[in-house]
Design a protein around this motif. Structure first.
Motif, PDB file in Angstrom:
ATOM      1  N   GLY A 549       0.785  -1.224   0.000  1.00  0.00           N
ATOM      2  CA  GLY A 549       0.000   0.000   0.000  1.00  0.00           C
ATOM      3  C   GLY A 549       0.814   1.270   0.000  1.00  0.00           C
ATOM      4  N   SER A 550       2.140   1.197   0.000  1.00  0.00           N
ATOM      5  CA  SER A 550       2.974   2.392  -0.077  1.00  0.00           C
ATOM      6  C   SER A 550       2.956   2.945  -1.502  1.00  0.00           C
ATOM      7  CB  SER A 550       4.414   2.055   0.334  1.00  0.00           C
ATOM      8  OG  SER A 550       4.452   1.566   1.667  1.00  0.00           O
ATOM      9  N   LEU A 551       3.627   4.063  -1.710  1.00  0.00           N
ATOM     10  CA  LEU A 551       3.660   4.685  -3.023  1.00  0.00           C
ATOM     11  C   LEU A 551       4.366   3.758  -4.014  1.00  0.00           C
ATOM     12  CD1 LEU A 551       2.972   7.337  -4.563  1.00  0.00           C
ATOM     13  CD2 LEU A 551       5.332   8.043  -4.113  1.00  0.00           C
ATOM     14  N   ALA A 552       3.689   3.429  -5.105  1.00  0.00           N
ATOM     15  CA  ALA A 552       4.249   2.517  -6.105  1.00  0.00           C
ATOM     16  C   ALA A 552       5.244   3.255  -6.989  1.00  0.00           C
ATOM     17  CB  ALA A 552       3.137   1.915  -6.955  1.00  0.00           C
ATOM     18  N   GLU A 553       6.312   2.538  -7.368  1.00  0.00           N
ATOM     19  CA  GLU A 553       7.353   3.107  -8.223  1.00  0.00           C
ATOM     20  C   GLU A 553       7.631   2.252  -9.456  1.00  0.00           C
ATOM     21  OE1 GLU A 553       9.832   3.784  -4.282  1.00  0.00           O
ATOM     22  OE2 GLU A 553      10.821   4.735  -5.996  1.00  0.00           O
ATOM     23  N   TYR A 554       7.116   1.014  -9.475  1.00  0.00           N
ATOM     24  CA  TYR A 554       7.334   0.104 -10.601  1.00  0.00           C
ATOM     25  C   TYR A 554       6.031  -0.628 -10.924  1.00  0.00           C
ATOM     26  CZ  TYR A 554      12.303   0.709  -9.476  1.00  0.00           C
ATOM     27  OH  TYR A 554      13.542   1.235  -9.233  1.00  0.00           O
ATOM     28  N   GLU A 555       5.909  -1.036 -12.182  1.00  0.00           N
ATOM     29  CA  GLU A 555       4.820  -1.938 -12.576  1.00  0.00           C
ATOM     30  C   GLU A 555       5.397  -3.025 -13.459  1.00  0.00           C
ATOM     31  OE1 GLU A 555       2.941   0.218 -16.574  1.00  0.00           O
ATOM     32  OE2 GLU A 555       1.785   0.156 -14.724  1.00  0.00           O
ATOM     33  N   CYS A 556       4.725  -4.199 -13.470  1.00  0.00           N
ATOM     34  CA  CYS A 556       5.274  -5.346 -14.189  1.00  0.00           C
ATOM     35  C   CYS A 556       4.162  -6.031 -14.982  1.00  0.00           C
ATOM     36  CB  CYS A 556       5.910  -6.340 -13.214  1.00  0.00           C
ATOM     37  SG  CYS A 556       6.661  -7.774 -14.037  1.00  0.00           S
ATOM     38  N   LEU A 557       4.344  -6.077 -16.291  1.00  0.00           N
ATOM     39  CA  LEU A 557       3.365  -6.725 -17.157  1.00  0.00           C
ATOM     40  C   LEU A 557       3.373  -8.233 -16.968  1.00  0.00           C
ATOM     41  CD1 LEU A 557       1.350  -6.775 -19.515  1.00  0.00           C
ATOM     42  CD2 LEU A 557       3.302  -6.730 -21.083  1.00  0.00           C
ATOM     43  N   GLN A 558       4.552  -8.825 -16.773  1.00  0.00           N
ATOM     44  CA  GLN A 558       4.631 -10.282 -16.645  1.00  0.00           C
ATOM     45  C   GLN A 558       3.930 -10.792 -15.387  1.00  0.00           C
ATOM     46  OE1 GLN A 558       7.166  -8.307 -17.466  1.00  0.00           O
ATOM     47  NE2 GLN A 558       8.609  -9.289 -18.881  1.00  0.00           N
ATOM     48  N   CYS A 559       3.814  -9.946 -14.364  1.00  0.00           N
ATOM     49  CA  CYS A 559       3.149 -10.371 -13.134  1.00  0.00           C
ATOM     50  C   CYS A 559       1.624 -10.357 -13.251  1.00  0.00           C
ATOM     51  CB  CYS A 559       3.554  -9.454 -11.969  1.00  0.00           C
ATOM     52  SG  CYS A 559       5.235  -9.714 -11.363  1.00  0.00           S
ATOM     53  N   LEU A 560       1.119  -9.812 -14.366  1.00  0.00           N
ATOM     54  CA  LEU A 560      -0.326  -9.647 -14.515  1.00  0.00           C
ATOM     55  C   LEU A 560      -1.064 -10.978 -14.411  1.00  0.00           C
ATOM     56  CD1 LEU A 560      -2.535  -7.475 -15.226  1.00  0.00           C
ATOM     57  CD2 LEU A 560      -2.265  -8.200 -17.599  1.00  0.00           C
ATOM     58  N   SER A 561      -0.518 -12.027 -15.021  1.00  0.00           N
ATOM     59  CA  SER A 561      -1.200 -13.322 -15.039  1.00  0.00           C
ATOM     60  C   SER A 561      -0.659 -14.303 -14.011  1.00  0.00           C
ATOM     61  CB  SER A 561      -1.084 -13.934 -16.444  1.00  0.00           C
ATOM     62  OG  SER A 561       0.277 -14.081 -16.805  1.00  0.00           O
ATOM     63  N   ASP A 562       0.175 -13.829 -13.086  1.00  0.00           N
ATOM     64  CA  ASP A 562       0.771 -14.712 -12.075  1.00  0.00           C
ATOM     65  C   ASP A 562      -0.321 -15.273 -11.166  1.00  0.00           C
ATOM     66  OD1 ASP A 562       3.920 -14.614 -10.419  1.00  0.00           O
ATOM     67  OD2 ASP A 562       2.202 -15.841  -9.844  1.00  0.00           O
ATOM     68  N   ARG A 563      -0.458 -16.594 -11.134  1.00  0.00           N
ATOM     69  CA  ARG A 563      -1.523 -17.224 -10.362  1.00  0.00           C
ATOM     70  C   ARG A 563      -1.321 -17.081  -8.852  1.00  0.00           C
ATOM     71  NH1 ARG A 563      -4.944 -20.308 -13.226  1.00  0.00           N
ATOM     72  NH2 ARG A 563      -4.401 -20.792 -15.394  1.00  0.00           N
ATOM     73  N   GLN A 564      -0.102 -16.807  -8.433  1.00  0.00           N
ATOM     74  CA  GLN A 564       0.160 -16.636  -7.005  1.00  0.00           C
ATOM     75  C   GLN A 564      -0.044 -15.195  -6.551  1.00  0.00           C
ATOM     76  OE1 GLN A 564       4.198 -18.109  -6.812  1.00  0.00           O
ATOM     77  NE2 GLN A 564       3.528 -20.191  -6.288  1.00  0.00           N
ATOM     78  N   LEU A 565      -0.308 -14.293  -7.497  1.00  0.00           N
ATOM     79  CA  LEU A 565      -0.445 -12.877  -7.170  1.00  0.00           C
ATOM     80  C   LEU A 565      -1.768 -12.306  -7.695  1.00  0.00           C
ATOM     81  CD1 LEU A 565       3.172 -11.656  -7.997  1.00  0.00           C
ATOM     82  CD2 LEU A 565       2.190 -11.959  -5.724  1.00  0.00           C
ATOM     83  N   GLN A 566      -2.854 -13.028  -7.483  1.00  0.00           N
ATOM     84  CA  GLN A 566      -4.185 -12.579  -7.909  1.00  0.00           C
ATOM     85  C   GLN A 566      -4.177 -12.239  -9.389  1.00  0.00           C
ATOM     86  OE1 GLN A 566      -5.851  -9.622  -5.331  1.00  0.00           O
ATOM     87  NE2 GLN A 566      -7.876  -9.673  -6.274  1.00  0.00           N
ATOM     88  N   PRO A 567      -4.235 -13.235 -10.254  1.00  0.00           N
ATOM     89  CA  PRO A 567      -4.138 -13.004 -11.700  1.00  0.00           C
ATOM     90  C   PRO A 567      -5.235 -12.062 -12.197  1.00  0.00           C
ATOM     91  CG  PRO A 567      -4.972 -15.216 -11.228  1.00  0.00           C
ATOM     92  CD  PRO A 567      -4.493 -14.647  -9.931  1.00  0.00           C
ATOM     93  N   GLY A 568      -4.856 -11.255 -13.194  1.00  0.00           N
ATOM     94  CA  GLY A 568      -5.806 -10.313 -13.766  1.00  0.00           C
ATOM     95  C   GLY A 568      -5.722  -8.919 -13.190  1.00  0.00           C
ATOM     96  N   ARG A 569      -5.061  -8.769 -12.045  1.00  0.00           N
ATOM     97  CA  ARG A 569      -4.921  -7.449 -11.426  1.00  0.00           C
ATOM     98  C   ARG A 569      -3.575  -6.836 -11.813  1.00  0.00           C
ATOM     99  NH1 ARG A 569      -7.297  -6.297  -6.568  1.00  0.00           N
ATOM    100  NH2 ARG A 569      -6.123  -4.354  -6.768  1.00  0.00           N
TER     101      ARG A 569
END
Length: 716
Positions: A549-569
């Motif tokens: 919940g802190s200020l975000a500084e990076y985003e990752c497209l490959q993590c979008l479909s990661d099943r261990q990280l709530q896929p789709g978000r």
């Protein structure tokens, strides 16, 4: 299941339903046997040089087919692609006239130079006929005619060949003065492989010969003149009236009145008409060196009002005599257009005003794309209150026509077909007037050219260039999503894959689903998100770390479909979480991208969420558009609208019946959590709910904090 053999041949075209054992929409077949449960066993005619020989068979439901005569089947078989066959069937008056064409009948055809008039000279058989049951494709040889009533060809030459779908207008033979003699030309064979000439055209429908048998040249011309003169003595014309005029060459041309008055050096009232297509010798709105209105070049025709007649192609005509129609056609209530714009319909009054038959916008001649879009924008909770705020805009004929449509819909709950046909003509493009168009094309013209609004969306590409748009098209690879994605997932993935961000929060977001044409759909079902979270798609806006919940500084497209990280978000991280997440062995190959963080952003902010609300959905099935519209804040306040739900009368004199139905079951379905919807049993869902999930084409969202009440106008 014993088949019942048929005593005589029957041909059909598949007009709807899912593909089944070889048959798909637009396919032409021959019935071999009738099965139980309303099914037909048939052989299908394929394309290519042997198109007339049935090559494969299958089973199709009787209700999904339309009966054809042999002549109709052979004309349609020459039409390609198959979707154009269905478009032609949607105009039964035109198709019926094409089927009855005779030699020397006048037609207007699509050509590389535009729309050109010509004479039908021969009906051509294309392809080999190996068996007596085979079909031969039929096309028309057409001889072009110039404006001097002479054939455009000066020496014998092969005549161009046209399919039935290339003919946009059939001119009744009796409208040609018999004093006009066409130059006869002798032509050799087309010298095409597997093409033969039919020596005589069908005699059925040759109205010219019927007239010649019982009238002299003088009496025919006199009767036509008297008919037009008597009809015009009591026909009031106004700007926006649909009219027809017989040209000097004897061809009837159609258009919309854009100006009325007495030109310089004239003593009687004249009409300035914008024609449906370019005609040599016409202007762009000038006459005698003076400009009276503006249109595309070679489309403005100036004639005395007495030469104008009401456009006989339209059933509902308030500007002149009406063609014969079924006696039970409900009367159209009179409409008083007040100066002030009607506000959106309150939720408490929507059901009583809108629900029922002959409600909404009446469809006519492939207008469903426009009907459904207009109803979605102006019959919904989207508050487009001030249609035009600049005084000069209200004087434009097209703006006045749009205002009348919207005000009539909001005050009376019904808009007759003629009002929309006027609007289509005034849009200034041939294809908007008679052909089916895509809603996104119409939306762009509506907001840009009619409402003079700046692009609704400002998209930043690759953090460099910013471009405007009125709709947003989803582009992605199917492998990036599950079998039944939500609109939120589609939007997030499409933006990240294309490295796109919204420059600012849009007031209206129209998202086009990943489907192309009438048939191809990337996903069989799509879950409509009732709310879209745009927070993580805004450029240079603070975002929260997905984990802490802190200020975000990076985003990752490959993590979008990661099943261990709530896929789709969407996955965006602060510096610490980004390092920890990507130390995992399965994510070490990821390439996170740095975000543009505002300089004044706090390190631990409570980031506000930017949400958009769903208010309408456009759906398409078999080239036909319908819409689901939310008419109030209650979750159950949904309407289903079809501008051509039914038809009364025959093809020539009938009319379409629009219908609006309350659809509270859609609210029940969409109120469920999205994770439960993806596993729902779609076969048990209500009919309209299934239609929404399967056929969604464009979803319309609004920003409740930024209603479109004060549009930003471009300089015109």
């Amino acid at each position: 299941m014993e088949p019942r053999p048929l005593l005589k041949e029957k041909f059909f075209i598949v007009v709807r339903g899912k593909s089944r054992k070889g048959f798909s929409r637009g396919c032409i077949g021959r019935v071999e046997a009738e099965l139980q449960h309303g099914e037909l066993m048939g052989l299908m005619y394929c394309g290519g040089s042997n198109a007339g020989s049935p090559k494969s068979g299958g089973i199709v439901k009787r209700e999904d087919t339309y009966h054809l005569t042999r002549h109709q089947a052979q004309l349609l078989l020459f039409v390609s692609p198959a979707s154009k066959r269905l478009e032609l069937l949607c105009n039964p008056q035109l198709f019926s006239a094409i089927c009855e064409l005779s030699q020397d009948d006048l037609v207007v055809v699509k050509h590389k130079k535009g729309h050109l008039p010509g004479l039908v000279k021969n009906l051509m058989q294309i392809g080999r006929k190996e068996n007596k049951d085979d079909l031969q494709m039929l096309g028309f040889e057409v001889e072009f005619v110039d404006n001097d009533n002479k054939l455009s060809s000066k020496k014998p030459a092969p005549l161009p060949l046209f399919s039935a779908a290339d003919i946009v207008q059939v001119v009744p033979s009796h409208s040609v003065p018999f004093g006009l003699h066409w130059k006869e030309g002798q032509y050799g064979s087309l010298n095409r492989k597997a093409v033969t000439r039919i020596n005589s055209m069908p005699s059925i429908g040759s109205r010219a010969r019927q007239l010649r048998g019982g009238h002299t040249e003088h009496s025919v011309i006199q009767s036509l003149t008297e008919e037009r003169t008597s009809s015009n003595t009591h026909v009031p014309l106004e700007v926006g009236s649909l009219v027809e005029v017989m040209s000097n060459s004897g061809i009837t041309v159609y258009g919309v009145v854009q100006w009325l008055g007495i030109p310089e050096r004239k003593t009687e009232e004249w009409a300035g008409i914008e024609l449906d297509y370019e005609v040599k010798g016409c202007s762009d709105g000038t006459y005698g060196g003076q400009r009276y209105f503006t249109c595309s070049g070679s489309r403005a025709l100036f004639v005395p009002v007495t030469k104008c007649s009401p456009d006989g192609r339209f059933v509902c005509s308030s500007t002149g005599r009406e063609p014969s129609k079924p006696p039970d056609m409900p009367p159209v209530p009179p409409f008083e257009d007040l100066e002030e714009d009607a506000p959106p319909i309150p939720e408490s009054e929507a059901l009583s005003l809108l629900v029922g038959r002959m409600k909404g916008i009446q469809g006519h001649i492939n207008s469903c794309y426009l009907d459904a879009t207009l109803f979605s924008l102006f019959g919904s909770s989207l508050t487009l209150d001030n249609i035009c705020s600049k005084p000069e805009d209200k004087e434009q004929p097209i703006t006045c026509t749009l205002r009348k449509i919207v005000n009539r819909l909001r005050r009376q709950g019904f808009v007759p077909a003629e009002s929309v046909m006027n609007f289509r003509k005034q849009l200034g493009c041939d294809t908007f007037r008679t052909e089916e168009k895509d809603p996104e094309e119409f939306i762009t013209v509506l907001f840009q050219k009619v409402l003079h609004m700046e692009p609704l969306l400002k998209l930043r590409s690759r953090q460099e260039t910013c471009q405007g748009a009125y709709t947003f098209q989803i582009f992605l690879e199917k492998e990036q999503m599950g079998q039944m994605p939500t609109v939120q997932q589609l939007l997030d993935t499409s933006c990240l894959s294309g490295d796109l961000k919204f420059e600012e929060m849009p007031s209206c977001l129209m998202v086009q689903m990943p489907r192309f044409g009438n048939n191809y759909k990337m996903f069989s079902h799509i879950i409509p998100s009732t709310e879209l979270d745009i927070t993580d798609l805004l450029y240079n806006s603070p975002r929260e770390c997905f984990l802490c919940g802190s200020l975000a500084e990076y985003e990752c497209l490959q993590c979008l479909s990661d099943r261990q990280l709530q896929p789709g978000r969407i996955k965006q991280y602060c510096s610490t979480c980004n390092t920890q997440v990507h130390t995992h062995h399965s994510r070490q190959g990821h390439s996170p991208k740095a975000l543009s963080v505002p300089a004044d952003a706090a390190s631990d902010p409570p980031v506000p969420r930017h949400m958009m609300q769903l208010f309408a959905v456009l759906c398409i099935q078999t080239s036909h558009y319908v819409s689901f519209v939310k008419y109030g804040p209650d979750p159950h306040s949904w309407l289903f609208f079809d501008s051509m739900a039914d038809r009364c009368g025959d093809d020539q004199h009938g009319y379409n019946i629009p219908e609006i139905r309350a659809c509270p079951e859609l609210g029940d379905f969409l109120s469920q959590p999205e994770e439960e919807l993806t596993w729902a049993n779609m076969s048990q869902a209500p009919e309209l709910v299934r239609r929404l999930l399967c056929d969604s084409y464009m979803l319309l969202y609004q920003n409740p904090a930024m209603p479109l009440t004060q549009p930003n106008h471009q300089e015109s």
